[in-house]
Design an enzyme around this catalytic site. Structure first.
Site, PDB file in Angstrom:
ATOM      1  N   SER A 196       0.833  -1.201   0.000  1.00 34.16           N
ATOM      2  CA  SER A 196       0.000   0.000   0.000  1.00 34.16           C
ATOM      3  C   SER A 196       0.871   1.256   0.000  1.00 34.16           C
ATOM      4  O   SER A 196       1.653   1.459  -0.928  1.00 34.16           O
ATOM      5  CB  SER A 196      -0.950  -0.047   1.200  1.00 34.16           C
ATOM      6  OG  SER A 196      -1.983   0.908   1.084  1.00 34.16           O
ATOM      7  N   ASP A 208     -10.111  -3.272  -5.336  1.00 33.06           N
ATOM      8  CA  ASP A 208      -9.222  -2.357  -4.634  1.00 33.06           C
ATOM      9  C   ASP A 208      -9.157  -1.048  -5.405  1.00 33.06           C
ATOM     10  O   ASP A 208      -8.927  -1.053  -6.624  1.00 33.06           O
ATOM     11  CB  ASP A 208      -7.829  -3.001  -4.527  1.00 33.06           C
ATOM     12  CG  ASP A 208      -6.800  -2.138  -3.805  1.00 33.06           C
ATOM     13  OD1 ASP A 208      -7.171  -1.078  -3.272  1.00 33.06           O
ATOM     14  OD2 ASP A 208      -5.624  -2.541  -3.778  1.00 33.06           O
ATOM     15  N   HIS A 258      -8.155  -4.881  -0.998  1.00 33.79           N
ATOM     16  CA  HIS A 258      -6.959  -4.209  -0.516  1.00 33.79           C
ATOM     17  C   HIS A 258      -6.534  -4.753   0.854  1.00 33.79           C
ATOM     18  O   HIS A 258      -7.330  -4.852   1.776  1.00 33.79           O
ATOM     19  CB  HIS A 258      -7.198  -2.705  -0.397  1.00 33.79           C
ATOM     20  CG  HIS A 258      -5.956  -1.941  -0.080  1.00 33.79           C
ATOM     21  ND1 HIS A 258      -5.023  -1.612  -1.042  1.00 33.79           N
ATOM     22  CD2 HIS A 258      -5.461  -1.457   1.094  1.00 33.79           C
ATOM     23  CE1 HIS A 258      -4.029  -0.966  -0.479  1.00 33.79           C
ATOM     24  NE2 HIS A 258      -4.251  -0.863   0.817  1.00 33.79           N
TER      25      HIS A 258
END
Length: 403
Positions: free
Chosen positions: A189, A343, A373
């Site tokens: 991320s 995501d 995600h």
């Protein structure tokens, strides 16, 4: 008795309504995903209420997730774990106990959390780092960079870059028995964002002689130029990263000015002189047809001149690695990129994989069509998911073969 029963029924119904989240049909273990998603939303709603009441900043409330997950740096029979500092930046260091049998591999890891949350000592990160260290006989340096909003861009980048540059020194690699030809940077991320940015910056630094073996980018955030990509539209309210939260992460990374967040939310935050950058995020050219679907391309709108002049950090490749030129990309190390269908950041990773390939960089792009995600972090009971175990296993196989 009747009134109590009615109240209980109402509370049960309200709880069920809160927990229930419409999920894509291809997500396995939906009730477990719903519970995790509900917990995240609950913390988010409480943090928002506390922020509105002036009790604490929104991100301070959200850090409850981090605090609840922290574990001590406890050694085990396979790995020595210590909290220390590299170049005055806190890191959690994992060293295999087994005899090396030669020089070891190494990974410098950057945790996720939107540059505002997260910690190397969170249970999931600690578990994964231990497994990588033990199973791959590798040194793992997991970096606790300073967080926004207290420390905005470029501070988090500068911290992770400082650690990486320090670790890549010949004397440091030798101290830990690391093969200089088998070192990678990795992150998930926001950490994937930092890993990509570090890999790019190292190429511009004449003081760094050691070349990275690989860059591992797990569902990375790679650009803040266009926040209305198909993945942002299609996954607006999917677990665990709704569009509104990602927009807030991006804006908090740069400023406390709510005007930037409002402009980003409407995708009208781009300076008038930045049109030349649109080519790097032109999803009509960089995404496959199955991801473009029926969406019609329109570039980001130009924002107000004053806002554009004041907050330009998101145009810096150290914050948005996808905006780097082709000439800057072509010398990068091989990449492993994980993207998840459900995501908001899906298209960032897909477009970067396409641009790296076009620049001649070897890319392994693993796209998980049944994942959301952060899915790879869910490998510990009671919140472990089959998809998390599968993604982690694929990731470990790639590391074993390519690092």
């Amino acid at each position: 008795m009747g009134a109590r029963l009615l109240c209980l029924c109402l509370l049960t119904a309200l709880l069920g309504y809160y927990i229930y989240t419409p999920l894509p049909e291809d997500l396995a273990e939906p009730w477990k995903v719903m519970l995790v998603s509900a917990a995240f939303r609950a913390v988010g709603h409480l943090s928002e209420a506390a922020d509105l009441l002036g009790l604490m900043h929104y991100m301070e409330g959200m850090r409850l997730i981090t605090v609840l997950e922290l574990v001590a740096p406890t050694p085990d029979e396979n790995v020595t774990v210590t909290d220390t500092k590299f170049n005055n930046v806190p890191v959690r260091l994992y060293l295999p106990r087994r005899a090396p049998g030669g020089l070891r591999r190494a990974m410098v890891y950057f945790h996720g959390g939107g540059w505002c949350l997260g910690d190397a000592g969170m249970k999931s990160y600690d578990h994964i780092s231990r497994r990588i260290s033990n199973e791959l006989n590798a040194v793992v340096v997991s970096v606790n960079y300073r967080l926004a909003p207290q420390h905005r861009f470029p501070v988090p980048f500068e911290d992770v870059y400082s650690v990486t540059k320090f670790f890549l020194q010949s004397k440091v690699l030798s101290q830990y028995g690391v093969d200089p030809a088998r070192v990678c940077v990795a992150g998930d991320s926001a950490g994937g964002n930092l890993a990509a940015a570090v890999a790019q910056q190292l190429l511009q630094d004449p003081e760094v002689k050691t070349k990275l073996k690989a860059q591992i980018l797990l569902y990375p955030a790679l650009q803040a130029l266009d926040l209305n990509l198909p993945s942002y539209r299609d996954n607006d309210n999917k677990p665990l990263l709704p569009r509104s939260l990602m927009v807030r992460f991006w804006s908090e990374y740069f400023t406390s000015d709510p005007a930037l967040r409002e402009a980003m939310a409407s995708n009208r935050h781009i300076p008038a002189d930045s049109g030349h950058l649109f080519q790097f995020v032109n999803w009509s050219r960089l995404l496959p047809a199955e991801m473009r679907k029926a969406h019609v391309y329109s570039g980001p709108a130009v924002g107000g001149a004053g806002l554009a002049r004041e907050h330009r950090g998101f145009l810096d490749p150290r914050a948005s690695p996808l905006l780097a030129s082709d000439a800057r990309l072509h010398r990068l190390p091989p990449a492993y990129i994980l993207t998840c269908e459900h995501d908001v950041l899906r298209d960032d990773g897909v477009m970067y994989a396409e641009r790296l390939r076009a620049a001649g960089v070897p890319v392994t792009h693993h796209h998980a069509k049944d994942a959301f995600h952060g899915a790879m972090m869910f490998v510990l009971w009671p919140l472990d998911l089959a998809v998390g175990h599968r993604l982690f296993s694929t990731y470990m196989d790639w590391l074993n073969e390519n690092l």
